[in-house]
Design a protein around this motif. Sequence first.
Motif, PDB file in Angstrom:
ATOM      1  N   ILE A   3      40.873  38.115  37.871  1.00  0.00           N
ATOM      2  CA  ILE A   3      41.052  37.050  38.914  1.00  0.00           C
ATOM      3  C   ILE A   3      42.463  36.347  38.936  1.00  0.00           C
ATOM      4  N   TRP A   4      43.341  36.470  38.247  1.00  0.00           N
ATOM      5  CA  TRP A   4      44.511  35.902  38.096  1.00  0.00           C
ATOM      6  C   TRP A   4      45.579  36.767  38.691  1.00  0.00           C
ATOM      7  N   GLN A   5      45.551  37.855  39.053  1.00  0.00           N
ATOM      8  CA  GLN A   5      46.318  38.871  39.282  1.00  0.00           C
ATOM      9  C   GLN A   5      47.210  38.437  40.468  1.00  0.00           C
ATOM     10  N   ASN A   6      46.503  37.501  41.382  1.00  0.00           N
ATOM     11  CA  ASN A   6      47.400  36.771  42.415  1.00  0.00           C
ATOM     12  C   ASN A   6      46.741  35.711  42.571  1.00  0.00           C
ATOM     13  N   PRO A   7      47.615  34.511  41.870  1.00  0.00           N
ATOM     14  CA  PRO A   7      47.026  33.297  42.179  1.00  0.00           C
ATOM     15  C   PRO A   7      46.748  32.624  43.540  1.00  0.00           C
ATOM     16  N   LYS A   8      47.322  33.178  44.453  1.00  0.00           N
ATOM     17  CA  LYS A   8      47.009  32.658  45.724  1.00  0.00           C
ATOM     18  C   LYS A   8      45.616  32.833  46.205  1.00  0.00           C
ATOM     19  N   THR A   9      44.965  33.910  45.651  1.00  0.00           N
ATOM     20  CA  THR A   9      43.593  34.319  46.121  1.00  0.00           C
ATOM     21  C   THR A   9      42.543  33.797  45.082  1.00  0.00           C
ATOM     22  N   ILE A  10      43.075  32.858  44.479  1.00  0.00           N
ATOM     23  CA  ILE A  10      41.966  32.417  43.373  1.00  0.00           C
ATOM     24  C   ILE A  10      40.842  31.940  43.993  1.00  0.00           C
ATOM     25  N   ARG A  11      40.928  31.130  45.097  1.00  0.00           N
ATOM     26  CA  ARG A  11      39.902  30.656  45.850  1.00  0.00           C
ATOM     27  C   ARG A  11      38.802  31.311  46.053  1.00  0.00           C
ATOM     28  N   LYS A  12      39.147  32.630  46.338  1.00  0.00           N
ATOM     29  CA  LYS A  12      38.000  33.734  46.569  1.00  0.00           C
ATOM     30  C   LYS A  12      36.779  33.768  45.374  1.00  0.00           C
ATOM     31  N   MET A  67      28.765  48.476  35.610  1.00  0.00           N
ATOM     32  CA  MET A  67      29.986  47.620  35.303  1.00  0.00           C
ATOM     33  C   MET A  67      29.616  46.307  35.244  1.00  0.00           C
ATOM     34  N   PRO A  68      30.170  45.434  34.198  1.00  0.00           N
ATOM     35  CA  PRO A  68      29.877  44.201  34.164  1.00  0.00           C
ATOM     36  C   PRO A  68      30.339  43.234  35.285  1.00  0.00           C
ATOM     37  N   ILE A  69      29.537  42.276  35.853  1.00  0.00           N
ATOM     38  CA  ILE A  69      29.893  41.686  37.038  1.00  0.00           C
ATOM     39  C   ILE A  69      31.054  40.719  36.713  1.00  0.00           C
ATOM     40  N   LEU A  70      30.871  39.948  35.402  1.00  0.00           N
ATOM     41  CA  LEU A  70      31.891  39.024  35.018  1.00  0.00           C
ATOM     42  C   LEU A  70      32.152  39.438  33.535  1.00  0.00           C
ATOM     43  N   SER A  71      33.586  39.404  33.087  1.00  0.00           N
ATOM     44  CA  SER A  71      33.918  39.967  31.918  1.00  0.00           C
ATOM     45  C   SER A  71      35.218  38.759  31.360  1.00  0.00           C
ATOM     46  N   ALA A  72      35.096  38.418  30.239  1.00  0.00           N
ATOM     47  CA  ALA A  72      36.143  37.708  29.396  1.00  0.00           C
ATOM     48  C   ALA A  72      36.784  38.359  28.622  1.00  0.00           C
ATOM     49  N   VAL A  81      36.121  39.780  37.674  1.00  0.00           N
ATOM     50  CA  VAL A  81      35.087  39.798  38.173  1.00  0.00           C
ATOM     51  C   VAL A  81      34.767  40.751  39.137  1.00  0.00           C
ATOM     52  N   ASP A  82      33.732  41.661  38.797  1.00  0.00           N
ATOM     53  CA  ASP A  82      33.494  42.843  39.550  1.00  0.00           C
ATOM     54  C   ASP A  82      34.684  44.016  39.389  1.00  0.00           C
ATOM     55  N   GLY A  83      35.206  43.801  37.987  1.00  0.00           N
ATOM     56  CA  GLY A  83      36.410  44.650  37.683  1.00  0.00           C
ATOM     57  C   GLY A  83      37.802  44.017  38.199  1.00  0.00           C
ATOM     58  N   GLN A  84      37.738  42.914  38.889  1.00  0.00           N
ATOM     59  CA  GLN A  84      39.054  42.365  39.293  1.00  0.00           C
ATOM     60  C   GLN A  84      39.350  41.177  38.397  1.00  0.00           C
TER      61      GLN A  84
END
Lengths: 280, 288
Positions: free
Chosen positions: B72-81, B1-6, B67-70
């Motif tokens: 990143i903007w699914q929940n904007p509150k956790t973007i810092r992670k 699985m790609p680590i980073l994908s756009a 990132v790792d299949g997730q």
Amino acid sequence: MLNDITFGQYYPANSLMHRLDPRVKILLTVGLIVLCFVARIAPSLLLVALLTGILLLCTRVPVKMYLKTLKPIIPVILITSVINAVYVSSGTPLFQVWRITVTTGGVLTAVYMSVRICLLIMSSSMLTYTTTPTDLTDAIERLLTPLKWIRLDVHSLAMMMTIALRFIPTLIEETEKIMSAQKARGADVESGGLLSRIRALIPILIPLLISSFRRASELADAMECRCYHGGDDRTRMKQLHLRFWDVALLILAAVCLGAIILSNHYLSGVLYSLLFGGVL
Amino acid sequence: MPILSAQHLNFIYGKGTPYEKHAVHDISFSVEPGEIVGIIGHTGSGKSTLMQLLNGLLKPMNGTVTVDGQDIWQNPKTIRKYRFQVGLVFQYPEYQLFDETVEKDIAFGPKNMGLTEEEIGERVLRAAELVDLPPHLLPKSPFDLSGGEKRRAAIAGVIAMEPKVLILDEPTAGLDPKGRQTILEMIKAYNQKTGAAVLFVSHNMEDVAALAHRVLVLSGGKEVLFDTPDKVFAQSETLQNLSLDVPVATRIMLGLKQKGFAVKDGIYTLEAAADEIARLKKEGGANA
């Protein structure tokens, strides 16, 4: 976030106002602001509003852009309105809350003041929307030239202003870059209490300060390398000339000023008795 | 699985104003763990915007970054992670140094992650070692370091977060040849020691040829090529039309080919070029 600062930003368009001599535009804007405060009664204030409106339409800048500049000063308008309404006690009482009486005079003053503030902001943004910062400082320098007689170094003053204006976008860009870089390291400027927010600014302000000093010294070196030594004997690349519309608008402004002073004087009695004849 | 994908990333600056600019136009690509990707494209091709989209500093108008299949903007509150997982080193990162000592500055990222003091201390030392920053510099003020040292200290500040993907924007810009070499070796070392994927922007084709497993070519905010270096550098004409260049080795091989020598395609490092020329000489000698 910082991109939202619209006040003082040039808006490129091809309009009569854009082409006017910047000196004339400054005089017109100052004139409009003076008019706002000279107009003491509703009809003269309406006249000023009408005049401002016509000039705004002449700029071909979307009206939306002007309304945007009003947004940040809504609190100022609200506060002055409340204070005016509460403290001015002329006219007849309208209603009473606790020990505070609100009168017709108070409400009228509040409305006048709000209109004045709005007009003031809109006419100054008209100037900055249609004039590039360099044209603006150039014009200020020339308008202030007479002050040389009181030994004021007008050129240096104008140069400092030009440089300051020139570097505002650069500094904003730099701030955004540093903010992004620190955010990339997990800096959190947008949440937390007041104290933690202030502390979160340190990683942004220190690099910004250091780079500003670096820029300033680099700019000073670069200017000296090109033999800059102040205003004496400097010639200009761009000469300003008054043209037909410049003169025409100056005359129009003078006429309006006269008309409003006159209408203040003669119309006030007539109108007040017409509008508030019963209550006054 | 790609680590980073756009996927189909789009970003427009100043939407609805006369300054509107479509900086990133429908870009899709993915990066496998442990891979090094070189990003090339001339000024204004959307590289910097793309990087900021990848770690969530900018939010795409449409399209997703995973990132790792997730997403990143699914929940904007956790973007810092995700900013800790995708470490971004800006251009001229030395201008972001701010703390009293180099050590504290490197610790800024890990501290924001909420790690223990002990863990932070270890990470700072590890990061400093990786960027070849001698321990006696750590208690110094970052402003007393030399240019190259400042750059490495700033990169250490991002590496100390131990991101799974490290993105660097022109990490060697404005450095002398030795400083450049140190940074390139450091990128390689981080990639090999931690198995993290690395993306780096560069204007220097030799750097890209020496490090990258795959190359992403951008122009005017659009993706032009995304392939292995031999395939990308084989398209020298396309690259030159985009005011880009090919590595010296590739240029030599192209020259030889034009002169009628039967050289192999897909050569982009000086070592491979030397081998190829040696082979030609040998065969030529045998034929003659």
